[in-house]
Scaffold this active site. Sequence first.
Site, mmCIF file in Angstrom:
data_model
loop_
_atom_site.group_PDB
_atom_site.id
_atom_site.type_symbol
_atom_site.label_atom_id
_atom_site.label_comp_id
_atom_site.label_asym_id
_atom_site.label_seq_id
_atom_site.Cartn_x
_atom_site.Cartn_y
_atom_site.Cartn_z
ATOM 1 N N SER A 63 8.725 10.498 -2.727
ATOM 2 C CA SER A 63 7.803 11.711 -2.948
ATOM 3 C C SER A 63 6.415 11.645 -2.117
ATOM 4 O O SER A 63 6.474 10.785 -0.961
ATOM 5 C CB SER A 63 6.948 11.450 -4.469
ATOM 6 N N LYS A 64 5.504 12.479 -2.442
ATOM 7 C CA LYS A 64 4.595 12.715 -1.247
ATOM 8 C C LYS A 64 3.873 11.360 -0.957
ATOM 9 O O LYS A 64 3.489 11.058 0.120
ATOM 10 C CB LYS A 64 3.469 13.782 -1.707
ATOM 11 N N ARG A 65 3.632 10.528 -2.025
ATOM 12 C CA ARG A 65 3.084 9.173 -1.889
ATOM 13 C C ARG A 65 3.672 8.434 -0.686
ATOM 14 O O ARG A 65 2.848 7.624 0.080
ATOM 15 C CB ARG A 65 3.341 8.469 -3.211
ATOM 16 N N HIS A 66 4.878 8.797 -0.451
ATOM 17 C CA HIS A 66 5.631 7.931 0.731
ATOM 18 C C HIS A 66 5.192 8.420 1.974
ATOM 19 O O HIS A 66 5.959 7.904 3.037
ATOM 20 C CB HIS A 66 7.092 7.767 0.345
ATOM 21 N N GLY A 67 4.607 9.287 1.980
ATOM 22 C CA GLY A 67 4.272 9.835 3.487
ATOM 23 C C GLY A 67 5.190 10.934 3.929
ATOM 24 O O GLY A 67 5.409 11.982 2.893
#
Length: 524
Positions: free
Chosen positions: A261-265
Site C-alpha cells: 500500500s501507499k505506506r510502502h512508498g
Amino acid sequence: MKADTQQEQDSIRVRFAPSPTGHLHVGGARTALYNWLYARKTGGKFILRIEDTDARRSTRDSYEGILRGMSWLGLDWDEGPDKGGDYGPYVQSARGVLYHADAQKLIDEGKAYRCFCNPEELEAKKEEARLNKLDPVYDRACRDLEPGEIERRLAAGEPHVIRFRMPLEGEVRFDDIVRGRFTFSNADLDDFVLIKSDGRPTYNFAVVVDDTRMRISHVIRGDDHISNTPRQVHIYLALGYRLPKFAHLPMILGGDRTRLSKRHGAVSIDHYAEKSYLPDAMINYLALLGWSLDGKREFFERQALIENFSLKRVSKNPAVFDNDKMEHINAEHLKKMPLIRKTILAYHTLESAGCIPADFSVDLSKPVDLKLIGGTEPVEDTAAEGEKIFNEREFRRLAMILNVYGNRIKLLKDLPSMLRYLYKDDFPRDEHACHTWLKEERARERIRLLADGLEELKYFDVATVEEALRSLADRLEIDAGELIHPCRVALTGQSVSPDIFWIIVFLGRAKSVERLRAAAAPRG
RNA sequence: GGCCCCUUAGUCUAGUGGUUAGGACGCUUGGUUCUCAGCCAAGAAUCAGGGGUUCGACUCCCCUAGGGGCUACCA
C-alpha cells in the site's frame, strides 16, 4: 478439464476490472499483466472494465490514471470504455438495468429478498455480537417478511437493499487453476447484499452479472478474492449461469509482508514511469512476481513473456516487491536495448532537461541511419569556433557517449545531471574532489602541461590523446593516474567518469584545454 | 472470534520420495583498471517447528507457530 478444444481456444476472454478509486498500483498492474499475457498467448480477448459501483470513491482522475498506466505499460485492451465492443457498456455505472433485471429474477424465484434494516441498527447489532464474542453476521431479520409487509414498506418508500437468500446448509465448490479445488460450507456464508439502497449493485453481484454478460471465460484476479468466490458461485448457480474458470494470483506484499500500500512508498505505476523505468522492464519484473518459467531464466522481452507465460506456473506464495531487483531488471533491459533506440530516448530526456543545445534536432520521424552510429572512429573536434554543428553529427556524438557510458546508466532520468558537463559549462562540481586533486600547485602545473600537450596534438582521437597523456606522465616520472584524476575533476567536476580519454575527445580540444587551464590557474 | 489461503537463504524462485537442495537480486572477498559502473572468479546464507507414513522425506498426512485474506449498502 483436459486440453481445450479449438472452439474454446477461440472464445477465451479475460478482463482486468479495476475500480477507479486510485492510481494503477503495482498489484493491479500485475493482475492486468497476467490477464493480458494470457489473452495474447491464447489469441483471446483482453477486456477492460471499470468497476465504479462505489459512487463516493470513484473519480474521473483515477479512471484516466489507470488508462494512462495501462497504456504506459503497453497493455492494450480489445474492448473497453474508450473503445467499445460487443458487450458494453464497459463501465458498471452504465449497466444498472442489467443488474436490476437479474436481481428481480432472483427475487421472483425466491432466491433473494428485500431487506429494510437500516445500516445503523445493523452496525449496532454487529458491535454487540462482537462484544459477546459471537459472529458479527447479518441476523437475517428480513429474510422471511410477509409479502404484505414488504408491499406496504415498499409503497411507503422505505429504503432497502436486496440480499441473497443463502442456503442454510450444504456447501459450494469450485476449481481454481492455480490452487486446485475449494469447498466452502454455506453455513459460514451470510445473506450478503446484492443491490445497495442507492440502487447500485455490490461488487460480488456486479462482477457475476458482468463476467457472464461479457462472456468472460477466465477470471484471473488477486487471491484476496478467494473468500468472495463462494458467494459469487452461489449467484452464478442461482441465476443459472455457467461458471468461468478461476485463477487466483498471490498477493504482492511490501517489505513488512503486509499487503502493498501507499505506506510502502513507490506503489504507483506512475511513480516508475516518472522515474524513467522502462515499461518493458516493469512488465518483466512484474511477471516474475508470482510466475516463473524454470527458475533460471529471468530476462524476458515482451514477446518472450507472451510466448512463455502459463497460468499453470503461477506461484501460490505471496511475493514481496523488491526494488533492488526491479532496478536490476531495468538495467538489464537498458543494457540490451539497441543503441539507436537508447540514443533516441536519451535525446528526449536531455532535451526536456534543457541540456541539448538548441541546434541539436534530429528528425526522429524518419528512420535513423544506422551508419551514423556504427564504428568507433574518433569524433572530430566539434567545438571549433563558429562551426555549424550538423544534427547527424551531434546525434552520433550522443550515441557514442552513451556507448562509452555503457552500464553506468541505471535510469534515463539520471542522464541530464550525469552528462551536463558535456553540454554546458555550468555543470555541478564536487568540492571534495576538486580539493583532493587540484589543491597542490604541483598538480596544477602538471595539468597546465597536459593542456599544452593537447593543444599541440596533430590529431585529436582517443589513441593519440591517451598516448600524449601517458608519455607526459613518463616524462614527469609519475603514474598516469596523477594526471588522470585531476584531469577528470577539471573536465567533469566529478571524481568518477567513464574512460577519461573518450571524455577528452567528446569535449573536444578547445573545451578540454579551456577547462584544464581554468582548473589549473595559479591561485593567490 | 469464525472461515479460507500461504510457508525453500534477507528477497524472488526451481524442485513433486533418493539432488553436494539449482538459479537470480542483494551482501562479502579477490581479479581486470585511470576512478566508478561493468565484467570474471570465489564465498557466506535456505527447506518455520513438532509428530507421523516410508527402507528413505524439502517433497505425502496431521498438529503447532508465523504471515496474509475475507468476515461492508469497498472493490
